[in-house]
Design a protein around this motif. Structure first.
Motif, short mmCIF file in Angstrom:
data_model
loop_
_atom_site.label_atom_id
_atom_site.label_comp_id
_atom_site.label_asym_id
_atom_site.label_seq_id
_atom_site.Cartn_x
_atom_site.Cartn_y
_atom_site.Cartn_z
N TRP A 265 35.52 35.90 40.58
CA TRP A 265 35.21 37.18 39.93
C TRP A 265 35.49 37.07 38.43
O TRP A 265 34.68 37.49 37.60
CB TRP A 265 36.04 38.32 40.54
N ASN A 266 36.65 36.52 38.10
CA ASN A 266 37.02 36.35 36.68
C ASN A 266 36.08 35.41 35.95
O ASN A 266 35.67 35.68 34.82
CB ASN A 266 38.45 35.81 36.58
N ARG A 267 35.74 34.31 36.60
CA ARG A 267 34.91 33.29 35.95
C ARG A 267 33.54 33.87 35.58
O ARG A 267 33.06 33.70 34.44
CB ARG A 267 34.75 32.08 36.88
N ILE A 268 32.91 34.56 36.53
CA ILE A 268 31.57 35.10 36.27
C ILE A 268 31.64 36.25 35.25
O ILE A 268 30.79 36.36 34.37
CB ILE A 268 30.88 35.53 37.59
N LEU A 269 32.68 37.08 35.37
CA LEU A 269 32.84 38.16 34.38
C LEU A 269 33.01 37.59 32.97
O LEU A 269 32.39 38.08 32.02
CB LEU A 269 34.03 39.04 34.75
N ASP A 270 33.81 36.54 32.83
CA ASP A 270 34.00 35.91 31.51
C ASP A 270 32.67 35.43 30.94
O ASP A 270 32.40 35.61 29.75
CB ASP A 270 34.97 34.73 31.61
N LEU A 271 31.86 34.81 31.78
CA LEU A 271 30.55 34.33 31.33
C LEU A 271 29.66 35.49 30.90
O LEU A 271 28.94 35.41 29.90
CB LEU A 271 29.86 33.52 32.44
N MET A 272 29.72 36.58 31.66
CA MET A 272 28.91 37.77 31.32
C MET A 272 29.38 38.38 30.00
O MET A 272 28.55 38.78 29.17
CB MET A 272 29.01 38.81 32.46
N ILE A 273 30.69 38.46 29.81
CA ILE A 273 31.24 39.03 28.56
C ILE A 273 30.81 38.17 27.36
O ILE A 273 30.42 38.69 26.32
CB ILE A 273 32.78 39.14 28.62
N ASP A 274 30.85 36.84 27.53
CA ASP A 274 30.45 35.93 26.45
C ASP A 274 29.01 36.16 26.01
O ASP A 274 28.67 35.90 24.85
CB ASP A 274 30.60 34.46 26.89
N LEU A 275 28.17 36.61 26.93
CA LEU A 275 26.75 36.80 26.62
C LEU A 275 26.41 38.21 26.15
O LEU A 275 25.24 38.50 25.87
CB LEU A 275 25.89 36.45 27.84
N LEU A 276 27.42 39.10 26.07
CA LEU A 276 27.13 40.45 25.54
C LEU A 276 26.68 40.33 24.08
O LEU A 276 27.23 39.52 23.32
CB LEU A 276 28.37 41.34 25.63
N PRO A 277 25.70 41.12 23.66
CA PRO A 277 25.23 41.02 22.28
C PRO A 277 26.29 41.53 21.29
O PRO A 277 27.22 42.24 21.68
CB PRO A 277 23.99 41.93 22.25
N GLU A 278 26.15 41.16 20.04
CA GLU A 278 27.08 41.62 19.00
C GLU A 278 26.84 43.08 18.67
O GLU A 278 27.76 43.83 18.37
CB GLU A 278 26.91 40.77 17.73
N ARG A 279 25.57 43.48 18.71
CA ARG A 279 25.27 44.90 18.46
C ARG A 279 24.14 45.35 19.37
O ARG A 279 23.35 44.53 19.85
CB ARG A 279 24.92 45.14 16.99
N ASN A 280 24.08 46.64 19.59
CA ASN A 280 23.06 47.21 20.48
C ASN A 280 21.78 47.47 19.68
O ASN A 280 21.76 48.32 18.80
CB ASN A 280 23.59 48.51 21.10
N ARG A 281 20.74 46.73 20.01
CA ARG A 281 19.45 46.93 19.34
C ARG A 281 18.49 47.66 20.28
O ARG A 281 17.29 47.39 20.31
CB ARG A 281 18.85 45.59 18.94
N GLY A 282 19.05 48.55 21.07
CA GLY A 282 18.21 49.35 21.98
C GLY A 282 18.00 48.71 23.34
O GLY A 282 17.25 49.23 24.17
N GLN A 283 18.68 47.60 23.60
CA GLN A 283 18.50 46.96 24.91
C GLN A 283 19.36 47.63 25.97
O GLN A 283 20.32 48.33 25.65
CB GLN A 283 18.79 45.44 24.84
N ASN A 284 18.99 47.43 27.22
CA ASN A 284 19.80 47.93 28.33
C ASN A 284 21.06 47.08 28.45
O ASN A 284 20.95 45.85 28.55
CB ASN A 284 19.02 47.84 29.65
N ILE A 285 22.21 47.73 28.46
CA ILE A 285 23.46 46.98 28.66
C ILE A 285 24.16 47.56 29.89
O ILE A 285 24.59 48.70 29.90
CB ILE A 285 24.38 47.05 27.42
N SER A 286 24.16 46.75 30.94
CA SER A 286 24.81 47.15 32.20
C SER A 286 25.25 45.88 32.90
O SER A 286 24.83 44.77 32.52
CB SER A 286 23.82 47.91 33.09
N ASP A 287 26.08 46.01 33.92
CA ASP A 287 26.52 44.80 34.62
C ASP A 287 25.36 44.11 35.31
O ASP A 287 25.32 42.89 35.44
CB ASP A 287 27.70 45.10 35.57
#
Length: 261
Positions: free
Chosen positions: A135-157
């Motif tokens: 759970w931690n490993r996959i969450l860490d990978l997902m967090i790493d790929l979050l954008p720096e700023r929201n350019r109108g994209q969908n952000i959800s798990d």
């Protein structure tokens, strides 16, 4: 001695004004129906909350990122459940609008012998099993790929999980299509509705998502509950009754005929 009952977790932290086309009461009724349905199939249930998520050392870091990206209260809660699952020691997690079909407690105990992160509904994180480490490993990978700023994209798990697969490949995860995205009723020309057991036997569980409840009203597949909902919004609000009716019909019509039960 081995634990006789597997544990199914869900995550619920109320948004006081209600959310996503449902009142707070509608959500609470659905959580209750979810709990009854899994326990009826031999599972223990645990309802995780914000308090569990806050036990995770990364809670503040992730919350700051999500707020900076203007992620709404509902979608922040969807990320919180990953933190809560990791801090609860891992295991099974389902959305509280996912109801069991073939996934009884015996099968749950068998499947949970594998610690690998496995999502049973592809990129929709509505039924997952993994160890806390996974759970931690996959969450860490997902967090790493979050954008720096929201350019109108969908952000959800859900988009994070999909994005991980697109950007980094399967990353040691297992993906399966074992949750029915469709409510498993059919109707004949005479107007009689019946539960399609063959569809039911094909899947571990069924997802009564917002979208599917609204669509199934239009397509005449929504379970026949009392005071039948007149529109998609009412169908979403009353998913607790729909889920319990589906469970009752599945038990009466499908389980006696299915040797795997």
């Amino acid at each position: 001695e081995d634990r006789k009952k597997p544990i199914m977790h869900t995550f619920y932290e109320a948004i006081p004004s209600g959310c996503c086309g449902m009142t707070k009461e509608g959500h609470e009724n659905l959580v209750d129906a979810w709990k009854r349905s899994w326990e009826d199939r031999g599972w223990e249930t645990v309802i995780l909350t914000e308090e569990d998520a806050r036990k995770h050392p990364d809670f503040d870091m992730l919350e700051k990122k999500l707020l900076r990206l203007r992620v709404n209260a509902y979608n922040r809660r969807c990320y919180w459940r990953w933190l809560a699952m990791a801090s609860a020691g891992g295991g099974w997690m389902s959305d509280y609008d996912v109801f069991p079909l073939t996934l009884n407690s015996e099968l749950g105990l068998e499947l949970e012998k594998d610690d690998t992160f496995k999502t049973y509904a592809l990129h929709v994180p509505c039924l997952i099993h993994a160890s806390a480490k996974e759970w931690n490993r996959i969450l860490d990978l997902m967090i790493d790929l979050l954008p720096e700023r929201n350019r109108g994209q969908n952000i959800s798990d859900m988009y994070s999980l999909l994005n991980l697969d697109i950007e980094k490949g399967r990353s040691g995860m297992k993906w399966a299509h074992d949750v029915s995205p469709r409510i498993i009723y059919k109707r004949n020309k005479e107007g009689h509705q019946w539960i399609n057991c063959e569809d039911g036997w094909r899947y571990l569980a069924v997802h009564l998502s917002h979208q599917e409840c609204a669509l199934s009203i239009k397509e005449d597949r929504y379970p026949e509950i009392d005071s039948f909902p007149s529109n998609g919004r009412a169908a979403v609000e009353r998913r607790s009754e729909a889920g319990l009716r589906l469970m009752s019909d599945y038990k009466d019509k499908c389980m006696d005929n299915d040797s795997s039960q």
